[in-house]
Design an enzyme around this catalytic site. Structure first.
Site, PDB file in Angstrom:
ATOM      1  N   GLY A 126       0.826  -1.201   0.000  1.00  0.00           N
ATOM      2  CA  GLY A 126       0.000   0.000   0.000  1.00  0.00           C
ATOM      3  C   GLY A 126       0.857   1.246   0.000  1.00  0.00           C
ATOM      4  CB  CYS A 127       0.312   4.583  -1.510  1.00  0.00           C
ATOM      5  SG  CYS A 127      -1.412   4.829  -1.030  1.00  0.00           S
TER       6      CYS A 127
END
Lengths: 355, 355, 355, 355
Positions: free
Chosen positions: C166-167
């Site tokens: 995930g970012c």
């Protein structure tokens, strides 16, 4: 004092100054009695609307038929106009010089700079006041009241010198005060305030930092472990320096502050207890809005208002609490709070001209 | 010349300079042969990454193991490094001084300023060049080629001095040239170019105009009937001053230009005729993108590319045409077009390193 | 595998998909071998440039003479084209369905969704996967490698299924991992990550939240005590839920993430010790940039790069540390990290096509 | 009518509706007499502050101790509350249906949609009104007054149905009217209005166009040769379709419109003649601000005011004139102008509650 109040504003050229002018020009208690706007001693007369075109009326010359003028400052002019209350939106060095002179002349002062906010010399050190320790400065300091009506409403009514709080400081002190005062916060674990401000907080001077190309589409932290507003947090919340970390960030928006604040409670609490504590603490405070538990304010809701908005999220365990506060740095963080103080000093309703 | 080209860039500190550095450092023909970056004569050595942190590599020191340095300028250094091509991203006064000196030393020049773009002294008047009229300046001017490859591809290949076009001028000349050259435009009715540019076009110096608070959430027109790029339009499109109105506006975005251009045709045209004319004119131009009739480019499509995008809407009567062109003012409007010129001068593919 | 790699990308219509397309189309190892772009099963053929106009070439039809097309998905088409590596930029429900089918056909997968990132069922619960517990899902999950090359470089080289992180998680795990692994962090005091992301992180679907009027000139916190990326932090940093608070905020910018992270050390440290630990930990990691002690990254420095930038400020006491990390949520936070994984899986240089 | 006016607002959920609510709630003539806020027929009761959090008071429930509610619409409710003036901030289809019903009940109407603005059926065609031609619609149309007080002040005072002008139309008609009416403009050369609006003009519905990622850092032209507001220009300025080109653009800002307007004069004029004409024409118009010749308004000056600002630049030849007008599309372009009309209809000062 109310009826006869003649107000003067010094330092109307900045962003907070423009908001002060706008608020006072539309203040219901000041109809037909415009404030006296003052420039620096050496300045020449110029129309207010030349500084702030958005304040122009349809004659193109400022407010009123001939247009409001910014007058060169002199104590004689203040005396001549019968000024009884002086608002200083000046750099703190100037506020240090002029506030005592005003007090000596019997003129009450609301100062928007950091000049008179801090009781402890150790906290003032960051400002490097040349006069610190002088009897004149000490006397003024002793008279100074921290201009946060939610905490010092009664003292402000009669104050000769009101030190209007810092914008960041307001966004951190208001949401923390009820919890700290109630003894709920586990100070040994430390409080974190991750705070973010729009660019107007950085002032009107063009700098590399305020250049559109640096500020837009960006976010940057600054002043870590060293921002000037930290001393206000320590004094007003009665904290040790080790007990709080305050980190400001520059947001790519014109106005608005959000502080995201992290506390650990000593004992588990329920969300409705937290909400009730907030509502009770601010029951008499018309410029604080409490959000229902689990609902958070956003910067947009308070921008261009004089409110401080407060919301929170409590972890299921009841010990970890994330609080979000928002305000407009130029209003509740500066000019709005200053007018709130003016209202109290003049015996008017606290929120008059601010809703 | 290609293989042996040693390129130097002077004036790498601005926004166009940063783009030039980025493009040249990743240029396929310059692998292992970084350009020489130069500061002003009096400057000291400093890492390129200190000027432009986004150009840092993971050693934190700029490109390459030791980090690329910006070297103080001297003609001796250029000779020592065997520089054969000098890019000037300098103010036009400096470009006026240095370009002739480079030519004298046998160094070819691409100048990104307005110093050498204008043939007519009357058009140059707006720049107030002190040396205008001197034999040295006249000689350099005579050698100068207007660096718009879509119009002067062959001349640029062999040019000693290439004057890189203005950003606004590129956005107006490219979409108008095919129509004007074909004789379709009714010049007696006048051409209007309503042009809008992002803030990087106003330069890196912090000013009241480039302050975030002035530029954000705003739009302003400026330079009406007097912008410096007007002379380029007149010369390149062979127009009289009365035949075109060019109005620049400052957009609240970092980069990008849009020109909305209004022309009246002498005779009614069909949309597919207009599209065909554009496609034919730019058939050999890899950095111009023509949109289908009735479809318009947006600034976002071309930002961070070296394309100029062109679209149009023709009125039902076939006489009134609204043309929209977009480009990135730092790329096709400056550094990208400069590298396009470098490619031609070095015998490489026109679009190399630009897609 | 490198030379013979035929890559397919599914889900190219979103923001991460557009970046994936851009990176792969310019990847030095894929010259003349464009990836196969795939739409959903029921979709029709359409030009890539119709989805993303900024990817158009000057023929107006996409990349290449005839323009790249997005093809309707079918396993037969993948077999026909000899696809050996499939990138899924699809919603997590689709990734749950398709990744096991690809593995069964001997096609390796890099999945950009949250479908395969989490080892613990309790952490996956937030995604409500219908198939959780099925043998097929369990088998795929067992093969899955967390696609953060700085932590799992060797496992990724040979992995059949790589779960791209995930970012937000990338921006928190990378700066914390060295400190937590070294045992320096006092976990009993809790870690705070106050994280901020640009609007592209909220996806391409138009919603009240992504409306310009809600997002611009605003800041809002969301997902407090409940964001989906929390499980990644817990697993990758080996933390208990009580030991970390992660608060995301929506920034009024298109791209970029900053995480401001607060830790307390068990023992006092010196700033150069902290910097040395970071430099040592990431010595072999070309896509992490460490800033000198006391210097902080800004979002602008890393936007449109595939770097994660890390800087920190240590309090004078040496116990309290504020760490700031920045990255581009669509690059190091999505497409860039995916290509980094592709590079490792194909035996290419980790940073190829990413600088 | 003034004292007894009971005002109702229908369609308070949009951006113009929020501004209407804010203006009316603080209107000096409506102290203690809040407007009745109405939802659609099928809606349920809900707090106004739930729709627009910025309108909350410190009880968290909207304005006043119990909070203002939006009530479900019914004609009975309007009768019960004695509503004499209905503001419709509804889609034009709804305004077509409800305005005649209100008139029939003796309720005066200010309609903010495009439903009743156009006299000519040919100009109305763009709206595709199903009822066009019906006797009821024709009767209402015949009573309709174009709600631009600067042109129709007297007619508005007594009007039963006021059609509030379009936002773009206001920004084009006000600056052109004096010049066209004086017969100065050479219509044979055509007028160009290159107009730009902030995103609130595109409405509250989340669409691809209003997504932050499409609108921010962008500029796009739309509706070329076909925007709905064109008919208002033709009718109010008495122009043929061939005599004006109006091109709207979407600006990356929340609010504000600028129109840059290009005219050619039949005879040369002097700048002070032009300025004098403007000042004379708008001498009795408190909500129009004329700038000195050669000084141009910017969008920022008029945003969050109800002014229309007008400035111009005249070419040295005195024939070509560039006019710039700015206004806030939600205020002078919608809610502010509506309240200006309400003031006239109620016999109050035109600018009351708007400065």
């Amino acid at each position: 004092m109310g009826d006869s109040a003649q107000i003067a504003v010094m330092g109307v050229s900045g962003y907070a100054g423009a908001e002060l002018a706008r608020l006072l020009l539309h203040h219901p208690q000041l109809k037909g009695k415009a404030p006296l706007f003052l420039g620096r001693a050496e300045s020449t007369r110029e129309p207010l609307a030349a500084l702030h075109p958005q304040l122009m009326d349809n004659n193109g010359t400022g407010m009123g038929p001939e247009g409001l003028q910014v007058e060169p400052f002199s104590w004689d002019l203040l005396a001549e106009r019968g000024v009884s209350l002086l608002l200083l939106a000046t750099p703190h060095e100037q506020s240090r010089a002029w506030a005592p002179q005003a007090l000596e002349r019997g003129i009450r002062v609301v100062d928007l700079s950091g000049a008179w906010r801090l009781r402890e010399a150790s906290n003032r050190a960051v400002y490097k006041f040349e006069d610190d320790g002088s009897p004149v400065a000490a006397a003024a300091q002793a008279k100074s009241v921290y201009g946060m009506p939610e905490l010092y409403r009664d003292e402000i009514r009669d104050a000769a010198l009101v030190a209007n709080p810092g914008c960041y400081a307001t966004s951190v002190i208001l949401p923390l005060k009820p919890l700290v005062e109630a003894g709920w916060v586990d100070l040994s674990r430390g409080i974190v305030s991750d705070s973010k401000s729009g660019v107007s907080g950085a002032g009107k001077a063009p700098t590399a930092k305020t250049h559109f190309m640096s500020a837009a589409d960006n976010l940057s932290a600054y002043g870590v472990f060293g921002h000037r507003h930290t001393g206000e947090l320590l004094e007003q919340l009665d904290l040790e320096a080790e007990q709080v970390i305050f980190t400001p960030h520059l947001l790519p928006i014109p106005r608005g502050i959000m502080s995201t604040i992290y506390v650990w409670f000593k004992e588990p609490k329920k969300a409705d207890e937290v909400e009730a504590l907030y509502r009770s603490f601010f029951a008499q405070s018309p410029l604080v809005r409490i959000f229902a538990a689990g609902q958070l304010p956003q910067i947009q809701y308070s921008v261009r208002t004089s409110y401080c908005d407060i919301g929170f999220h409590l972890d299921r365990g009841g010990r970890r609490c994330v609080i979000v506060s928002c305000l407009d740095n130029l209003l509740k963080g500066a000019a709005g709070q200053a007018v709130q103080n003016v209202n109290l000093m003049c015996g008017w309703k606290e929120e008059e001209g601010l809703l």
